[in-house]
Design a protein around this motif. Structure first.
Motif, PDB file in Angstrom:
ATOM      1  N   ASP A 167      23.063  -9.271 -36.533  1.00  0.00           N
ATOM      2  CA  ASP A 167      22.609  -9.646 -35.185  1.00  0.00           C
ATOM      3  C   ASP A 167      23.795 -10.121 -34.363  1.00  0.00           C
ATOM      4  O   ASP A 167      24.733 -10.751 -34.888  1.00  0.00           O
ATOM      5  CB  ASP A 167      21.559 -10.760 -35.245  1.00  0.00           C
ATOM      6  CG  ASP A 167      20.264 -10.300 -35.897  1.00  0.00           C
ATOM      7  OD1 ASP A 167      19.635  -9.392 -35.351  1.00  0.00           O
ATOM      8  OD2 ASP A 167      19.902 -10.856 -36.948  1.00  0.00           O
ATOM      9  N   ASP A 177      24.656 -11.772 -30.134  1.00  0.00           N
ATOM     10  CA  ASP A 177      24.053 -12.351 -28.928  1.00  0.00           C
ATOM     11  C   ASP A 177      24.632 -11.731 -27.667  1.00  0.00           C
ATOM     12  O   ASP A 177      24.754 -12.397 -26.634  1.00  0.00           O
ATOM     13  CB  ASP A 177      24.261 -13.874 -28.921  1.00  0.00           C
ATOM     14  CG  ASP A 177      25.739 -14.248 -28.974  1.00  0.00           C
ATOM     15  OD1 ASP A 177      26.580 -13.330 -29.118  1.00  0.00           O
ATOM     16  OD2 ASP A 177      26.058 -15.443 -28.873  1.00  0.00           O
ATOM     17  N   HIS A 229      24.915  -8.175 -24.980  1.00  0.00           N
ATOM     18  CA  HIS A 229      24.023  -7.605 -23.957  1.00  0.00           C
ATOM     19  C   HIS A 229      22.985  -6.671 -24.534  1.00  0.00           C
ATOM     20  O   HIS A 229      22.098  -6.207 -23.812  1.00  0.00           O
ATOM     21  CB  HIS A 229      24.864  -6.853 -22.919  1.00  0.00           C
ATOM     22  CG  HIS A 229      25.825  -5.873 -23.529  1.00  0.00           C
ATOM     23  ND1 HIS A 229      25.440  -4.664 -24.039  1.00  0.00           N
ATOM     24  CD2 HIS A 229      27.164  -5.956 -23.741  1.00  0.00           C
ATOM     25  CE1 HIS A 229      26.479  -4.018 -24.521  1.00  0.00           C
ATOM     26  NE2 HIS A 229      27.549  -4.777 -24.350  1.00  0.00           N
ATOM     27  N   GLY A 230      23.067  -6.330 -25.856  1.00  0.00           N
ATOM     28  CA  GLY A 230      22.065  -5.478 -26.487  1.00  0.00           C
ATOM     29  C   GLY A 230      22.239  -4.013 -26.146  1.00  0.00           C
ATOM     30  O   GLY A 230      23.154  -3.615 -25.418  1.00  0.00           O
ATOM     31  N   GLU A 268      16.093  -4.872 -30.985  1.00  0.00           N
ATOM     32  CA  GLU A 268      16.532  -6.048 -30.213  1.00  0.00           C
ATOM     33  C   GLU A 268      16.596  -7.268 -31.127  1.00  0.00           C
ATOM     34  O   GLU A 268      15.704  -7.506 -31.941  1.00  0.00           O
ATOM     35  CB  GLU A 268      15.569  -6.308 -29.053  1.00  0.00           C
ATOM     36  CG  GLU A 268      16.009  -7.432 -28.140  1.00  0.00           C
ATOM     37  CD  GLU A 268      15.085  -7.616 -26.954  1.00  0.00           C
ATOM     38  OE1 GLU A 268      15.273  -8.575 -26.203  1.00  0.00           O
ATOM     39  OE2 GLU A 268      14.159  -6.799 -26.807  1.00  0.00           O
ATOM     40  N   SER A 269      17.675  -8.022 -31.005  1.00  0.00           N
ATOM     41  CA  SER A 269      17.867  -9.208 -31.832  1.00  0.00           C
ATOM     42  C   SER A 269      17.167 -10.416 -31.223  1.00  0.00           C
ATOM     43  O   SER A 269      17.078 -10.530 -29.991  1.00  0.00           O
ATOM     44  CB  SER A 269      19.365  -9.492 -31.981  1.00  0.00           C
ATOM     45  OG  SER A 269      19.573 -10.733 -32.613  1.00  0.00           O
ATOM     46  N   GLU A 276      18.393 -13.135 -30.954  1.00  0.00           N
ATOM     47  CA  GLU A 276      19.437 -13.863 -30.241  1.00  0.00           C
ATOM     48  C   GLU A 276      19.768 -13.220 -28.902  1.00  0.00           C
ATOM     49  O   GLU A 276      20.672 -13.679 -28.199  1.00  0.00           O
ATOM     50  CB  GLU A 276      20.691 -13.946 -31.111  1.00  0.00           C
ATOM     51  CG  GLU A 276      20.448 -14.678 -32.430  1.00  0.00           C
ATOM     52  CD  GLU A 276      21.679 -14.714 -33.306  1.00  0.00           C
ATOM     53  OE1 GLU A 276      22.746 -14.259 -32.844  1.00  0.00           O
ATOM     54  OE2 GLU A 276      21.588 -15.186 -34.445  1.00  0.00           O
ATOM     55  N   GLY A 277      19.071 -12.128 -28.553  1.00  0.00           N
ATOM     56  CA  GLY A 277      19.255 -11.508 -27.255  1.00  0.00           C
ATOM     57  C   GLY A 277      20.083 -10.245 -27.270  1.00  0.00           C
ATOM     58  O   GLY A 277      20.051  -9.486 -26.301  1.00  0.00           O
ATOM     59  N   GLY A 278      20.859 -10.008 -28.320  1.00  0.00           N
ATOM     60  CA  GLY A 278      21.705  -8.833 -28.382  1.00  0.00           C
ATOM     61  C   GLY A 278      21.054  -7.711 -29.168  1.00  0.00           C
ATOM     62  O   GLY A 278      19.855  -7.442 -29.043  1.00  0.00           O
TER      63      GLY A 278
END
Length: 442
Positions: A372, A374, A376-377, A426-427, A429-431
């Motif tokens: 994982d 964090d 921008h994904g 999608e993580s 943590e947001g990424g």
């Protein structure tokens, strides 16, 4: 000395099918000819027995009422006593004592030692005065031996004629049956890229063959297109670092300033490292496409993840490691596990803002590696293509300084050939979250 099997296999299918069919047919017919010729004799004997039985029955009936046996033009009908002596006033009968005993038992006698062979039937009758009489009927079987030999001769001739007819028919039939295959072969040789063989309407072997050839042609075209794209992409990717190194070297030669030369050499080193990484990735994919897979062995994924985290730590985002305290054995090559970990971690570090998390989860049949970040994904419309070779999101280079586009493709290829799976989502943590599943090593 030539190998007979090799000589046989080098013959055409038409020749081999015709030869096998003809040999089998001839062998069966020759066997039938031998058996049939031997049955000619018993058939002649059975025909004689039919006539002898009728005369014997009539003679027995006359003896039992005290009348003399009626003579016959084509057979002998005699009345004997139980010792074989004639009692009808005729000459002695050419029957041995053993033959007399057999006839008294009601069993026919065939005397093959005579020319021609003689057939005798006999039965015991009781005369009106109570005496026992042996009534016999016999005839010569004319043509017994000649019929046997002539039958064998003509049956052999018939077998040869039929075998020749079968050979000619098989040759023509196989030739006509293989003609569509020859037309299909010629059509396949003239096919251009993207074209396919016509599928026959009949649901037979040719239809299956045409379908299989079309599938093979589709795989060929797909492989050709993939190789063309791969070659073009590889040439494009290799051109950039090579051109950059050349330009920077020309600048260093044109401006021999020590400070500028040092800066240029630093840039050259970075481009050379990128070029080396690109070449290594291309070689790895080429070996995988060629089927070169290193032998698998148990690898401790937890220990490998800890080593990869140590290798990849730097001044950038932090790496958090969550692995079980016990070994997590997966079935792969150590170099493959290191390649997957290094590429996933470097990709995550390139996109993360502050933190990358590496987790190893153990189940009954699979072990999962979760990475994982964090950052921008990855947009959902790109998640199905990020594992394609040389694929990059449009703004990927602008944000992270660029990459070869082979790292995730290498990860997917290595995991796939070991029976595993990799996916991106999608993580929390947001990424981005990359999940790799490996089979547990038993």
């Amino acid at each position: 000395m030539r190998d007979p099997r090799g000589l046989w296999l080098r013959r055409t299918i038409r020749f081999r099918v015709t030869t096998v069919t003809t040999v089998v047919t001839l062998a069966v017919l020759l066997g039938l000819a031998a058996v049939s010729s031997k049955m000619i004799g018993p058939l002649l004997v059975d025909s004689a027995d039919t006539e002898l039985s009728a005369s014997l029955s009539a003679a027995t009936a006359r003896v039992e009422v005290g009348e003399p046996a009626a003579a016959s033009a084509n057979m002998q009908v005699r009345v004997l006593d139980t010792a074989g002596t004639p009692v009808d006033g005729g000459p002695a009968v050419n029957l041995a004592p053993a033959d007399v005993r057999v006839l008294k038992a009601g069993t026919p006698v065939l005397r093959k030692d005579e020319k021609p062979p003689a057939r005798w039937l006999g039965t015991v009758a009781t005369a009106p005065d109570g005496s026992q009489r042996l009534v016999v009927a016999g005839t010569a079987i004319v043509g017994y031996e000649a019929a046997h030999h002539r039958a064998l001769k003509w049956l052999l001739i018939a077998a040869l004629i039929v075998a020749a007819a079968v050979a000619a028919t098989t040759w023509v039939a196989v030739r006509s049956s293989l003609r569509p295959v020859e037309r299909m072969r010629s059509a396949a040789g003239r096919l251009g890229p993207g074209r396919r063989l016509p599928i026959p309407e009949a649901h037979d072997e040719l239809r299956s063959l045409a379908g299989a050839l079309n599938a093979l042609l589709a795989r060929r075209d797909e492989a050709t297109d993939r190789l063309r794209r791969f070659t073009g992409d590889a040439a494009h990717e290799l051109r950039s670092p090579v051109a950059s190194i050349r330009v920077q070297a020309e600048v260093a030669v044109t401006h021999p300033d020590p400070d500028l030369s040092h800066e240029v050499l630093s840039d050259v080193v970075r481009e050379a490292e990128r070029l080396s990484s690109l070449v290594d990735g291309l070689l790895t994919l080429a070996r995988s496409d060629a089927g070169e897979v290193p032998p698998a062995e148990p690898v401790d994924l937890a220990l490998a993840a800890a080593d990869a985290a140590t290798r990849c730590r730097g001044d950038g985002p932090a790496i958090q490691l969550h692995v079980p305290p016990t070994p997590c054995w997966v079935l792969a090559a150590p170099a493959e596990v290191d390649l997957v970990l290094d590429n996933l971690l470097r990709n995550a570090l390139r996109h993360a803002r502050a933190q990358v998390t590496v987790t190893v989860l153990v189940a009954s049949k699979v072990i999962r590696l979760v990475v994982d970040d964090d950052g921008h994904g990855i947009p959902e419309e790109h998640r199905t293509r990020v594992f394609d070779r040389f694929y990059r999101i449009d703004d990927d280079r602008a944000r992270s300084g660029g990459g070869t586009g082979l790292g995730l493709a290498l990860v997917a290829e290595v995991v796939r050939r070991r029976g595993g799976a990799v996916r991106v989502s999608e993580s929390p943590e947001g990424g981005a979250r990359f999940q790799v599943s490996w089979r547990v090593a038993r």
